[in-house]
Design a protein around this motif. Structure first.
Motif, mmCIF file in Angstrom:
data_model
loop_
_atom_site.group_PDB
_atom_site.id
_atom_site.type_symbol
_atom_site.label_atom_id
_atom_site.label_comp_id
_atom_site.label_asym_id
_atom_site.label_seq_id
_atom_site.Cartn_x
_atom_site.Cartn_y
_atom_site.Cartn_z
ATOM 1 N N HIS A 76 7.017 9.691 -2.485
ATOM 2 C CA HIS A 76 8.349 10.257 -2.778
ATOM 3 C C HIS A 76 8.803 11.130 -1.597
ATOM 4 N N GLU A 113 3.150 10.765 -5.288
ATOM 5 C CA GLU A 113 4.021 11.911 -4.976
ATOM 6 C C GLU A 113 4.318 12.004 -3.477
ATOM 7 N N TYR A 166 6.044 1.907 -15.383
ATOM 8 C CA TYR A 166 6.796 3.106 -14.956
ATOM 9 C C TYR A 166 7.658 2.807 -13.722
ATOM 10 N N GLU A 226 11.101 5.348 -8.217
ATOM 11 C CA GLU A 226 9.785 5.225 -8.862
ATOM 12 C C GLU A 226 9.135 3.891 -8.507
HETATM 13 ZN ZN LIG Z 1 7.501 9.493 -9.352
#
Ligand SMILES: [Zn+2]
Length: 272
Positions: free
Chosen positions: A169, A166, A219, A226
């Motif tokens: 990001h 996170e 993912y 991502e």
């Molecule tokens: Zn993410």
């Protein structure tokens, strides 16, 4: 209003004084700090200078951001220090300024439900419900699930870290919305970054479409944003794996984060 140069000097002076004050009066308890470092394999191999710097950054992050437990989660000092220390690892050589522009880290006890409005293929707005282990809002808070943080701590070999995911990001969002490219340094080439990450992204999606086992968490194939967040997790948690399968991605991340965790881990093992 124009700010005069001498005013800037004073502003910087006050800022520096405040930093000194926080570090002197609110420094993290040394025993607690050592315990947090011991319990998380990701910090092993850091030099004593890096550890001391990480402690300072962690102290400042705990002061600059509001750490909030929700849905009945009682956030202890130790829990907050663990999360903050992990959050500061990616910015160890970049500085706290990379986390400017947002103020809060919210922690749920476990994975949490979010409702979002999305436009479906017929152009209709539909409500979608998803369960998440973490989320980072543009100019908003970072949201994390404590159960996931704990699971990452217990199984570092997996190369997962919801905290690093996170927070990366957040770094990606520094130059607009998350697109897999954080603001690169002067000594870096956009072309090198794009080539390395897009080749690896395409190779991953190709492996998945041929039902081959992926080298990293599948993912990462969801989007370039991502992909950057997932490879950042591997970079810090399982760097040898990333360096082995995607050496040019590792190289670009080492340039961006100004760190070389694979070397750090190898030196630590050699000294054991
Ligand atoms: Zn993410």
């Amino acid at each position: 209003m124009q700010v005069q140069r001498h005013e800037l000097v004073y502003m910087n002076w006050f800022k520096r004084q405040r930093v000194r004050y926080i570090l002197r009066h609110h420094s993290i308890d040394f025993e607690l700090w050592e315990k947090v470092l011991q319990e998380n394999a990701v910090f092993k191999g850091l030099s004593s200078v890096d550890k001391a710097h990480l402690r300072e950054l962690t102290t400042l992050l705990l002061h600059h951001k509001k750490f909030t437990g929700v849905q009945g989660l009682v956030l202890t000092v130790e829990m907050a220090v663990s999360v903050a220390a992990l959050a500061c690892l990616p910015i160890l050589k970049l500085g706290l300024v990379y986390y400017d522009g947002w103020t809060e880290i919210i922690i749920y006890p476990g994975i949490f439900r979010v409702k979002r409005e999305q436009i479906n293929s017929d152009g209709l707005i539909v409500q979608q419900e998803r369960m998440l282990s973490g989320e980072a809002w543009l100019r908003g808070p970072v949201i994390l699930a404590w159960e996931e943080i704990k699971a990452d701590l217990l199984n570092p070999q997996a190369g997962h870290s919801v905290v690093i995911h996170e927070l990366s990001h957040k770094l990606d969002m520094l130059n607009g919305s998350a697109n897999g490219m954080p603001p690169l340094h002067m000594n870096m080439e956009r072309q090198d970054w794009t080539r390395a990450l897009s080749h690896a992204f395409e190779s991953l999606t190709r492996d998945l479409s041929h039902h081959r086992r992926s080298h990293i968490n599948a993912y990462a194939s969801t989007s370039p944003a991502e992909f950057f967040a997932v490879v950042s997790e591997y970079f810090f948690i399982a760097p040898d794996k990333l360096q082995h399968h995607y050496p040019t991605v590792y190289e670009q991340l080492a340039l961006f984060y100004h760190q070389n965790p694979a070397k750090r881990f190898a030196e630590m093992l050699a000294n054991e």
